[in-house]
Design a protein around this motif. Structure first.
Motif, mmCIF file in Angstrom:
data_model
loop_
_atom_site.group_PDB
_atom_site.id
_atom_site.type_symbol
_atom_site.label_atom_id
_atom_site.label_comp_id
_atom_site.label_asym_id
_atom_site.label_seq_id
_atom_site.Cartn_x
_atom_site.Cartn_y
_atom_site.Cartn_z
ATOM 1 N N ALA A 47 0.849 -1.210 0.000
ATOM 2 C CA ALA A 47 0.000 0.000 0.000
ATOM 3 C C ALA A 47 0.877 1.250 0.000
ATOM 4 C CB ALA A 47 -0.925 -0.008 1.218
ATOM 5 N N TRP A 48 1.914 1.241 0.797
ATOM 6 C CA TRP A 48 2.810 2.401 0.896
ATOM 7 C C TRP A 48 3.598 2.593 -0.385
ATOM 8 C CZ3 TRP A 48 6.459 5.932 1.168
ATOM 9 C CH2 TRP A 48 7.814 5.647 1.396
ATOM 10 N N HIS A 49 4.179 1.523 -0.937
ATOM 11 C CA HIS A 49 4.994 1.688 -2.139
ATOM 12 C C HIS A 49 4.157 2.038 -3.366
ATOM 13 C CE1 HIS A 49 9.260 -0.025 -1.201
ATOM 14 N NE2 HIS A 49 8.818 0.750 -0.245
ATOM 15 N N ALA A 171 5.262 2.182 11.309
ATOM 16 C CA ALA A 171 4.814 0.949 10.647
ATOM 17 C C ALA A 171 5.917 -0.099 10.649
ATOM 18 C CB ALA A 171 4.363 1.235 9.219
ATOM 19 N N HIS A 172 7.139 0.328 10.908
ATOM 20 C CA HIS A 172 8.231 -0.648 11.011
ATOM 21 C C HIS A 172 8.164 -1.475 12.294
ATOM 22 C CE1 HIS A 172 11.018 1.292 7.739
ATOM 23 N NE2 HIS A 172 10.016 0.606 7.236
ATOM 24 N N CYS A 173 7.074 -1.344 13.048
ATOM 25 C CA CYS A 173 6.786 -2.357 14.081
ATOM 26 C C CYS A 173 6.392 -3.667 13.408
ATOM 27 C CB CYS A 173 5.656 -1.895 15.003
ATOM 28 S SG CYS A 173 4.081 -1.645 14.150
ATOM 29 N N LEU A 174 5.970 -3.579 12.136
ATOM 30 C CA LEU A 174 5.468 -4.763 11.419
ATOM 31 C C LEU A 174 6.547 -5.381 10.546
ATOM 32 C CD1 LEU A 174 2.015 -3.488 10.058
ATOM 33 C CD2 LEU A 174 2.466 -4.760 12.181
ATOM 34 N N GLY A 175 6.549 -6.711 10.500
ATOM 35 C CA GLY A 175 7.366 -7.416 9.527
ATOM 36 C C GLY A 175 8.844 -7.360 9.822
ATOM 37 N N ARG A 176 9.639 -7.443 8.777
ATOM 38 C CA ARG A 176 11.080 -7.524 8.950
ATOM 39 C C ARG A 176 11.765 -7.132 7.649
ATOM 40 N NH1 ARG A 176 13.586 -12.820 10.059
ATOM 41 N NH2 ARG A 176 15.274 -11.886 8.858
ATOM 42 N N THR A 177 13.067 -6.980 7.715
ATOM 43 C CA THR A 177 13.848 -6.817 6.495
ATOM 44 C C THR A 177 14.363 -8.192 6.085
ATOM 45 O OG1 THR A 177 15.876 -6.377 7.757
ATOM 46 C CG2 THR A 177 14.522 -4.480 7.175
ATOM 47 N N HIS A 178 14.519 -8.366 4.761
ATOM 48 C CA HIS A 178 14.942 -9.645 4.190
ATOM 49 C C HIS A 178 16.189 -9.415 3.349
ATOM 50 C CE1 HIS A 178 10.537 -9.691 4.718
ATOM 51 N NE2 HIS A 178 10.633 -10.985 4.973
ATOM 52 N N LEU A 179 17.250 -10.122 3.682
ATOM 53 C CA LEU A 179 18.534 -9.970 2.987
ATOM 54 C C LEU A 179 18.358 -10.056 1.469
ATOM 55 C CD1 LEU A 179 21.158 -9.399 4.436
ATOM 56 C CD2 LEU A 179 21.688 -11.834 4.396
ATOM 57 N N GLN A 180 17.509 -11.026 1.044
ATOM 58 C CA GLN A 180 17.391 -11.263 -0.406
ATOM 59 C C GLN A 180 16.569 -10.177 -1.096
ATOM 60 O OE1 GLN A 180 15.736 -12.921 1.924
ATOM 61 N NE2 GLN A 180 13.704 -13.561 1.241
ATOM 62 N N ASN A 181 15.814 -9.390 -0.333
ATOM 63 C CA ASN A 181 15.038 -8.304 -0.961
ATOM 64 C C ASN A 181 15.819 -7.002 -1.028
ATOM 65 O OD1 ASN A 181 12.830 -9.983 -1.202
ATOM 66 N ND2 ASN A 181 11.751 -9.167 0.588
ATOM 67 N N THR A 182 16.373 -6.606 0.117
ATOM 68 C CA THR A 182 16.917 -5.248 0.214
ATOM 69 C C THR A 182 18.348 -5.194 0.749
ATOM 70 O OG1 THR A 182 15.845 -5.109 2.378
ATOM 71 C CG2 THR A 182 14.669 -4.135 0.514
ATOM 72 N N GLY A 183 18.907 -6.355 1.087
ATOM 73 C CA GLY A 183 20.267 -6.330 1.633
ATOM 74 C C GLY A 183 20.317 -5.908 3.095
HETATM 75 FE FE1 CCH Z 1 9.574 0.464 5.180
HETATM 76 N N1 CCH Z 1 11.103 -0.788 4.694
HETATM 77 N N2 CCH Z 1 10.740 2.086 4.728
HETATM 78 N N3 CCH Z 1 8.000 1.716 5.522
HETATM 79 N N4 CCH Z 1 8.398 -1.152 5.489
HETATM 80 C C1 CCH Z 1 11.096 -2.154 4.741
HETATM 81 C C2 CCH Z 1 10.049 -2.950 5.163
HETATM 82 C C3 CCH Z 1 8.807 -2.455 5.560
HETATM 83 C C4 CCH Z 1 12.029 2.049 4.309
HETATM 84 C C5 CCH Z 1 12.792 0.902 4.034
HETATM 85 C C6 CCH Z 1 12.336 -0.388 4.235
HETATM 86 C C7 CCH Z 1 8.008 3.080 5.415
HETATM 87 C C8 CCH Z 1 9.131 3.877 5.200
HETATM 88 C C9 CCH Z 1 10.365 3.396 4.852
HETATM 89 C C10 CCH Z 1 7.086 -1.109 5.930
HETATM 90 C C11 CCH Z 1 6.273 0.011 5.989
HETATM 91 C C12 CCH Z 1 6.714 1.317 5.757
HETATM 92 C C13 CCH Z 1 12.351 -2.652 4.298
HETATM 93 C C14 CCH Z 1 12.716 -4.119 4.201
HETATM 94 C C15 CCH Z 1 13.135 -1.566 3.996
HETATM 95 C C16 CCH Z 1 14.569 -1.580 3.506
HETATM 96 C C17 CCH Z 1 12.029 -4.814 3.034
HETATM 97 C C18 CCH Z 1 12.510 -6.219 2.829
HETATM 98 O O1 CCH Z 1 13.735 -6.453 2.927
HETATM 99 O O2 CCH Z 1 11.671 -7.090 2.552
HETATM 100 C C19 CCH Z 1 12.534 3.408 4.166
HETATM 101 C C20 CCH Z 1 13.939 3.788 3.716
HETATM 102 C C21 CCH Z 1 11.506 4.239 4.513
HETATM 103 C C22 CCH Z 1 11.473 5.716 4.576
HETATM 104 O O3 CCH Z 1 12.478 6.402 4.556
HETATM 105 C C23 CCH Z 1 6.678 3.569 5.556
HETATM 106 C C24 CCH Z 1 6.272 5.037 5.469
HETATM 107 C C25 CCH Z 1 5.872 2.474 5.758
HETATM 108 C C26 CCH Z 1 4.368 2.414 5.961
HETATM 109 C C27 CCH Z 1 3.666 3.364 6.528
HETATM 110 C C28 CCH Z 1 6.664 -2.435 6.307
HETATM 111 C C29 CCH Z 1 5.307 -2.833 6.896
HETATM 112 C C30 CCH Z 1 7.756 -3.288 6.081
HETATM 113 C C31 CCH Z 1 7.831 -4.796 6.365
HETATM 114 C C32 CCH Z 1 7.594 -5.586 5.104
HETATM 115 C C33 CCH Z 1 7.741 -7.076 5.270
HETATM 116 O O4 CCH Z 1 7.726 -7.758 4.242
HETATM 117 O O5 CCH Z 1 7.848 -7.583 6.390
#
Ligand code: CCH
Length: 290
Positions: A47-49, A171-183
């Motif tokens: 939704a954000w992207h 929103a970064h309370c949700l989910g995680r970063t994935h090495l294979q997606n974004t390093g």
């Molecule tokens: Fe984010 N985000 N985000 N983000 N994001 C990533 C994952 C999530 C940035 C970078 C990253 C927002 C702003 C920013 C989520 C919601 C929001 C990842 C890891 C990176 C890198 C992705 C991966 O590796 O799969 C940056 C930079 C910014 C701003 O400067 C905003 C705004 C939102 C929503 C309101 C969510 C949720 C995730 C987790 C996704 C997952 O697959 O778990």
């Protein structure tokens, strides 16, 4: 360019709540995705992207046209991993073909946040699919390797101020970063599929160390196994951002209130809504007893 939202004449709140419910039920059923985090986080990020490509200077990009459906946008390196969200939503679109892609992608994020116990996000319908040649160029989404000045400047293009940026980053309370997606590698906290103010608490309370990860990117790590992106950590390196981090860490209600407003604004960037457009506040499955 003016992007005017269009009402679908024979659809009412009930129809949109039905779509909400279909997404929410699928979310509940397919809970094993990504190590039992489920699809909520990736739907939020989709939704954000799909909204975050907006440029307020010429009103190109943004959620209105649903152009994430085209390869040029879905193959943007910044969108790596989001195909999981798009594939999750594909059968929903089959079931409700009258829904535009922009409405589908944004509603997916609203459902995810509400079902993960976040705030109600008021949502308005009426985005209209645009042709492929209106897909914005790659490179409009933020890079995680920079500091506060970059973040502040980036979000000006989306017309979002310091307070809105800090709230949204929660929103970064949700989910995680994935090495294979974004390093980048690892989760931001303990409760990756519950929407809370944990991101701000962890920013303030964990013992962060800047380290090089397996992909040779610098990220902040804590002894508990949590991580912060450079752009996340920037929020406690800048006095103006820091004030809001402290506010949201100590006041979850205020975080919910400000997040809901800022997320709605993010999802509506560049859209003109006629006066007659209704604003929907959807019921969660829980509140419907479902
Ligand atoms: Fe984010 N985000 N985000 N983000 N994001 C990533 C994952 C999530 C940035 C970078 C990253 C927002 C702003 C920013 C989520 C919601 C929001 C990842 C890891 C990176 C890198 C992705 C991966 O590796 O799969 C940056 C930079 C910014 C701003 O400067 C905003 C705004 C939102 C929503 C309101 C969510 C949720 C995730 C987790 C996704 C997952 O697959 O778990």
């Amino acid at each position: 360019i003016v992007h005017m939202a269009q009402e679908i004449k024979d659809k009412s709140e009930k129809d949109y709540q039905e779509v909400y419910n279909a997404i929410a039920v699928k979310l509940r059923e397919e809970d094993e995705f990504d190590g039992y985090i489920g699809y909520g986080p990736v739907l939020t990020r989709l939704a954000w992207h799909s909204s975050g490509t907006w440029d307020k200077n010429n009103n190109t990009g943004g959620s209105f046209g649903g152009t994430y459906q085209f390869q040029k946008e879905s193959n943007d390196p910044s969108n790596k991993g989001l195909h999981n969200g798009a594939e999750f939503l594909a059968p929903i679109h089959k079931q409700f073909p009258w829904l535009s892609h922009g409405d589908l992608y944004t509603l997916g994020g609203v459902v995810a946040i509400q079902e993960l116990q976040g705030p109600v996000i008021p949502w308005r319908p009426g985005r209209v699919d645009l042709p492929e040649d209106m897909t914005p160029d790659n490179g409009r989404l933020p890079d995680a390797v920079y500091g506060a000045d970059y973040v502040r400047n980036f979000f000006k293009r989306l017309d979002l101020n310091d307070q809105e940026v800090v709230a949204l980053m929660g929103a970064h309370c949700l989910g995680r970063t994935h090495l294979q997606n974004t390093g980048f590698d690892g989760p931001w906290g303990a409760a990756s599929n519950t929407f809370t103010n944990e991101f701000f608490l962890n920013l303030l309370n964990e013992n962060w160390k800047l380290e090089k990860n397996e992909a040779k990117n610098m990220q902040w790590n804590s002894p508990k196994g949590y991580m912060m992106l450079p752009t996340d950590h920037a929020l406690i390196e800048d006095d103006k951002y820091m004030a809001y981090v402290k506010l949201y860490a100590t006041n979850n209600d205020k975080f919910f209130e400000d997040f809901a407003k800022a997320f709605k604004k993010l999802l509506e960037g560049g859209i003109t809504f006629p006066q007659s457009t209704p604003t929907y506040r959807f019921e969660t499955l829980d509140s419907q007893g479902l």
